[in-house]
Design a protein around this motif. Sequence first.
Motif, mmCIF file in Angstrom:
data_model
loop_
_atom_site.group_PDB
_atom_site.id
_atom_site.type_symbol
_atom_site.label_atom_id
_atom_site.label_comp_id
_atom_site.label_asym_id
_atom_site.label_seq_id
_atom_site.Cartn_x
_atom_site.Cartn_y
_atom_site.Cartn_z
ATOM 1 N N GLN A 232 0.818 -1.214 0.000
ATOM 2 C CA GLN A 232 0.000 0.000 0.000
ATOM 3 C C GLN A 232 0.854 1.268 0.000
ATOM 4 O O GLN A 232 0.329 2.347 0.228
ATOM 5 N N TYR A 233 2.163 1.105 -0.228
ATOM 6 C CA TYR A 233 3.129 2.215 -0.263
ATOM 7 C C TYR A 233 3.176 2.992 1.053
ATOM 8 O O TYR A 233 3.497 4.174 1.073
ATOM 9 N N ASP A 234 2.857 2.302 2.127
ATOM 10 C CA ASP A 234 2.950 2.901 3.456
ATOM 11 C C ASP A 234 4.320 2.555 4.034
ATOM 12 O O ASP A 234 4.452 1.696 4.913
ATOM 13 N N TYR A 235 5.351 3.232 3.562
ATOM 14 C CA TYR A 235 6.714 2.906 3.968
ATOM 15 C C TYR A 235 6.965 3.257 5.436
ATOM 16 O O TYR A 235 7.717 2.560 6.121
ATOM 17 N N LEU A 236 6.336 4.312 5.903
ATOM 18 C CA LEU A 236 6.496 4.665 7.312
ATOM 19 C C LEU A 236 5.886 3.597 8.208
ATOM 20 O O LEU A 236 6.499 3.175 9.194
ATOM 21 N N GLY A 237 4.683 3.154 7.864
ATOM 22 C CA GLY A 237 4.041 2.122 8.658
ATOM 23 C C GLY A 237 4.852 0.837 8.690
ATOM 24 O O GLY A 237 5.020 0.213 9.745
ATOM 25 N N ALA A 238 5.387 0.440 7.524
ATOM 26 C CA ALA A 238 6.214 -0.769 7.457
ATOM 27 C C ALA A 238 7.476 -0.609 8.296
ATOM 28 O O ALA A 238 7.890 -1.536 8.999
ATOM 29 N N SER A 239 8.077 0.572 8.250
ATOM 30 C CA SER A 239 9.301 0.812 9.017
ATOM 31 C C SER A 239 9.027 0.794 10.515
ATOM 32 O O SER A 239 9.807 0.225 11.293
ATOM 33 N N VAL A 240 7.925 1.414 10.920
ATOM 34 C CA VAL A 240 7.588 1.464 12.348
ATOM 35 C C VAL A 240 7.291 0.067 12.880
ATOM 36 O O VAL A 240 7.784 -0.331 13.952
ATOM 37 N N ILE A 241 6.499 -0.696 12.139
ATOM 38 C CA ILE A 241 6.175 -2.060 12.578
ATOM 39 C C ILE A 241 7.439 -2.917 12.632
ATOM 40 O O ILE A 241 7.650 -3.683 13.573
ATOM 41 N N GLY A 242 8.298 -2.769 11.622
ATOM 42 C CA GLY A 242 9.552 -3.510 11.625
ATOM 43 C C GLY A 242 10.433 -3.136 12.807
ATOM 44 O O GLY A 242 11.072 -4.007 13.421
ATOM 45 N N ALA A 243 10.478 -1.841 13.142
ATOM 46 C CA ALA A 243 11.285 -1.401 14.282
ATOM 47 C C ALA A 243 10.728 -1.944 15.591
ATOM 48 O O ALA A 243 11.501 -2.346 16.485
ATOM 49 N N VAL A 244 9.408 -1.969 15.723
ATOM 50 C CA VAL A 244 8.804 -2.501 16.948
ATOM 51 C C VAL A 244 9.115 -3.986 17.096
ATOM 52 O O VAL A 244 9.478 -4.457 18.190
#
Length: 266
Positions: A232-244
């Motif tokens: 969905q091109y939500d790169y911020l969401g993917a990055s935040v979830i990955g960091a968590v």
Amino acid sequence: MKRYPTFIKNSILLFYFFFLLILPVVVLFLLIFQNNWHEVLRKATDPIAVSAYLLTVQMAFYAALVNSIFGFIITWVLTRYQFWGREFLDAAVDLPFALPTSVAGLTLATVYGDQGWIGSLFNLFGFQIVFTKIGVLLAMIFVSFPFVIRTLQPVLQEMEKSLEEAAWSLGASSWETFRKVILPTLWPALFTGFTLSFSRALGEFGSIVMISSNLPFKDLVASVLIYQSLEQYDYLGASVIGAVVLLIALFTLLLINAFQIMRFRV
């Protein structure tokens, strides 16, 4: 003159370690720090994401626990008994290492699906495996299965038989020998295998995306949620979830190591 080869080796090691491990993690957190913290917290605490975190950790823990129990039994059989097909069984343990995870997921979905050999039997009793949390657990168990066995096996093979014989000569029963002589020696390797199995299951994606329905609040895990965010091109969401997930894994590993150190100091 001997200092230069050591310096070169250390430099190569640090270079390799930095570019393969440190740099990607630093870039991930830099990407997050460049955004509004309210948006970052909203992404991290989204109910769907929180549900995915909890399910991922829960299923990974169960998978590591199951692998520790049955992995210990299989290791014991492989190292203590001689039987026909032992070499084949020993080689088959490494199958999850060689098999692509997407192929593993497809195979599990075929066997345990409603029309599969095993899934159809459970379906007669109204019990569904594929597209449920059980399917997620099954996939995690499969991909992380070899770690406990390959960690325990060399320790059990190198254990001196004379220690057990000495315990028997002093009147200890088989259970007392196992509990007081064998098990304390195997605890470090068993904890290490559990940790490796848990870590592997925590980040599994390929097989889970094939065997689960990937629906929020049902059987959606963090790795699949990251993939859906990228789609969905939500790169911020993917990055935040990955960091968590990264922080959860790091905290869990530190907690397990701290428990292991405390356990063996007592």
